[in-house]
Scaffold this motif. Structure first.
Motif, PDB file in Angstrom:
ATOM      1  N   UNK A  52       0.835  -1.201   0.000  1.00  0.00           N
ATOM      2  CA  UNK A  52       0.000   0.000   0.000  1.00  0.00           C
ATOM      3  C   UNK A  52       0.866   1.245   0.000  1.00  0.00           C
ATOM      4  N   UNK A  53       0.504   2.207  -0.867  1.00  0.00           N
ATOM      5  CA  UNK A  53       1.237   3.473  -0.971  1.00  0.00           C
ATOM      6  C   UNK A  53       0.246   4.606  -0.769  1.00  0.00           C
ATOM      7  N   UNK A  54       0.256   5.262   0.405  1.00  0.00           N
ATOM      8  CA  UNK A  54      -0.742   6.303   0.666  1.00  0.00           C
ATOM      9  C   UNK A  54      -0.640   7.459  -0.318  1.00  0.00           C
ATOM     10  N   UNK A  55      -1.780   8.092  -0.535  1.00  0.00           N
ATOM     11  CA  UNK A  55      -1.810   9.218  -1.458  1.00  0.00           C
ATOM     12  C   UNK A  55      -1.128  10.454  -0.933  1.00  0.00           C
ATOM     13  N   UNK A  56      -0.932  10.521   0.369  1.00  0.00           N
ATOM     14  CA  UNK A  56      -0.209  11.632   1.008  1.00  0.00           C
ATOM     15  C   UNK A  56       0.560  11.060   2.185  1.00  0.00           C
ATOM     16  N   UNK A  57       1.371  11.886   2.813  1.00  0.00           N
ATOM     17  CA  UNK A  57       2.147  11.419   3.965  1.00  0.00           C
ATOM     18  C   UNK A  57       1.226  11.011   5.111  1.00  0.00           C
ATOM     19  N   UNK A  58       1.610   9.922   5.794  1.00  0.00           N
ATOM     20  CA  UNK A  58       0.905   9.468   6.979  1.00  0.00           C
ATOM     21  C   UNK A  58       1.926   9.030   8.019  1.00  0.00           C
ATOM     22  N   UNK A  65     -28.375   7.649   0.717  1.00  0.00           N
ATOM     23  CA  UNK A  65     -28.459   6.342   1.363  1.00  0.00           C
ATOM     24  C   UNK A  65     -27.403   6.232   2.448  1.00  0.00           C
ATOM     25  N   UNK A  66     -26.219   6.780   2.199  1.00  0.00           N
ATOM     26  CA  UNK A  66     -25.132   6.726   3.166  1.00  0.00           C
ATOM     27  C   UNK A  66     -25.058   8.048   3.909  1.00  0.00           C
ATOM     28  N   UNK A  67     -24.916   7.943   5.220  1.00  0.00           N
ATOM     29  CA  UNK A  67     -24.735   9.134   6.057  1.00  0.00           C
ATOM     30  C   UNK A  67     -23.261   9.470   6.195  1.00  0.00           C
ATOM     31  N   UNK A  68     -22.461   8.455   6.577  1.00  0.00           N
ATOM     32  CA  UNK A  68     -21.012   8.672   6.640  1.00  0.00           C
ATOM     33  C   UNK A  68     -20.267   7.352   6.557  1.00  0.00           C
ATOM     34  N   UNK A  69     -19.021   7.458   6.193  1.00  0.00           N
ATOM     35  CA  UNK A  69     -18.077   6.354   6.145  1.00  0.00           C
ATOM     36  C   UNK A  69     -16.953   6.654   7.116  1.00  0.00           C
ATOM     37  N   UNK A  70     -16.609   5.673   7.983  1.00  0.00           N
ATOM     38  CA  UNK A  70     -15.492   5.828   8.902  1.00  0.00           C
ATOM     39  C   UNK A  70     -14.333   4.941   8.473  1.00  0.00           C
ATOM     40  N   UNK A  71     -13.146   5.548   8.379  1.00  0.00           N
ATOM     41  CA  UNK A  71     -11.918   4.786   8.222  1.00  0.00           C
ATOM     42  C   UNK A  71     -11.036   5.096   9.428  1.00  0.00           C
ATOM     43  N   UNK A  72     -10.399   4.044   9.943  1.00  0.00           N
ATOM     44  CA  UNK A  72      -9.647   4.161  11.197  1.00  0.00           C
ATOM     45  C   UNK A  72      -8.149   4.106  10.917  1.00  0.00           C
ATOM     46  N   UNK A  73      -7.381   4.872  11.675  1.00  0.00           N
ATOM     47  CA  UNK A  73      -5.927   4.895  11.533  1.00  0.00           C
ATOM     48  C   UNK A  73      -5.281   4.292  12.779  1.00  0.00           C
ATOM     49  N   UNK A  74      -4.045   3.836  12.619  1.00  0.00           N
ATOM     50  CA  UNK A  74      -3.319   3.179  13.701  1.00  0.00           C
ATOM     51  C   UNK A  74      -2.631   4.165  14.638  1.00  0.00           C
ATOM     52  N   UNK A  75      -2.440   5.400  14.191  1.00  0.00           N
ATOM     53  CA  UNK A  75      -1.692   6.394  14.960  1.00  0.00           C
ATOM     54  C   UNK A  75      -2.569   7.608  15.224  1.00  0.00           C
ATOM     55  N   UNK A  76      -2.672   7.997  16.494  1.00  0.00           N
ATOM     56  CA  UNK A  76      -3.483   9.151  16.867  1.00  0.00           C
ATOM     57  C   UNK A  76      -3.104  10.396  16.080  1.00  0.00           C
ATOM     58  N   UNK A 130      -0.368   3.439   9.299  1.00  0.00           N
ATOM     59  CA  UNK A 130      -1.248   2.865   8.295  1.00  0.00           C
ATOM     60  C   UNK A 130      -2.708   2.925   8.748  1.00  0.00           C
ATOM     61  N   UNK A 131      -3.603   2.506   7.844  1.00  0.00           N
ATOM     62  CA  UNK A 131      -5.006   2.374   8.201  1.00  0.00           C
ATOM     63  C   UNK A 131      -5.225   1.067   8.954  1.00  0.00           C
TER      64      UNK A 131
END
Length: 302
Positions: A130-136, A210-221, A139-140
């Motif tokens: 995986x190659x993120x689109x911007x610096x992170x 139909x969708x209210x929101x999508x949550x994606x979680x990260x490993x680092x605060x 990971x997710x």
């Protein structure tokens, strides 16, 4: 009883694919993959070929959800389980499975008529990190928890919705009972889980999508803080200010996307408790931003 193991992928229909590509990479940090298909691209967040199939069809909404089962035996048993309960199921053609980059797929609708897909055998690309689109900073968070969670609409009531998703092996119930000024009783939000996440799918107030929101979680605060700065720097409207949820203990914030619904980036969620309890407010924060929430959700709840 066989059960789904995760929300493996989602299909999104959009009006402006170019805007979504920029948003996904520069704001969310997802990897955008274009394989030369007209009006389509893929978003990655780990070793999977994709977690999102994005098509320029003008809908600006959720097209389908793809739930995984462990393997071919579970796939066959899920087909019997659903058919025996009176749910119409169609096994996808080999071409349809190839289109989703899975070994097999079945197609059906949930109790509200929303498209659902159940599959096994996703294509995993350990040769393509995986190659993120911007610096992170990190990971997710995916793994056994799947790609994240979402709130979607329902039109038949919680009882029928619950009974359908129970057929998929999910469990859950009402986790928020929120007092609303001028209303005779509190407003309920229902959450369903199938793995270690507190919830994979939830059902809340009706909105324009139909969708209210999508949550994606990260490993680092720090990736939540970084995302908040990037959102603000790019003038992306923040819909719900940073705060911590009471049910899953997620620290997060919500912001708008090019299709007019919300994305949430979060960190620090506790595992599903598998026991029923409810809350009347979040732990702290998550104040709705005046004006931005109109037509989406008028109270800050997950």
């Amino acid at each position: 009883m066989v059960q789904v193991t995760e929300l493996g992928y989602m299909g999104l229909g959009v009006k402006k694919l170019g805007e979504w590509k920029d948003y996904a990479s520069k704001i969310l940090g997802l990897e955008v993959v274009d394989e030369g298909e007209a009006g389509r691209c893929y978003f990655r967040m780990d070793y999977w070929h994709h977690r999102f199939i994005v098509e320029e069809d003008g809908r600006d909404d959720l097209n389908f959800l793809g739930f995984r089962v462990a393997g071919v035996e579970e796939f066959r048993q899920m087909q019997r389980q659903l058919t025996d309960a009176g749910v119409k199921v169609r096994i996808g053609t080999p071409e349809e499975a190839d289109d989703r980059r899975v070994l097999e797929v079945m197609k059906l609708e949930d109790a509200s008529g929303h498209p659902i897909e159940i599959f096994h055998g996703p294509q995993i690309q350990f040769d393509k990190p995986f190659h993120p689109g911007r610096r992170m900073h990190d990971k997710f968070k995916t793994g056994e928890g799947g790609l994240g969670h979402l709130i979607q609409s329902e039109s038949v009531g919680f009882e029928k919705t619950y009974e359908f998703y129970k057929l998929l092996g999910m469990r859950g119930g009402v986790e928020y009972r929120i007092p609303m000024p001028g209303m005779p009783r509190p407003f309920d939000l229902m959450f369903m889980h199938c793995n270690s996440r507190d919830h994979t799918v939830a059902f809340g107030p009706p909105g324009t999508k139909r969708i209210n929101h999508l949550m994606i979680e990260v490993e680092n605060f720090d990736d939540v803080g970084l995302a908040y700065e990037i959102v603000r720097a790019n003038n992306v409207p923040v819909a719900i200010a940073p705060g911590r949820h009471a049910n899953d203990h997620m620290y997060s914030f919500y912001f708008m996307n090019p299709s007019g619904w919300m994305c949430e980036i979060g960190w620090g969620a506790r595992p599903a408790t598998h026991q029923s309890e409810y809350y009347q407010r979040d732990t702290y924060g998550h104040e709705p931003v005046a004006g931005v929430m109109k037509g989406i959700m008028e109270t800050a709840a997950e």
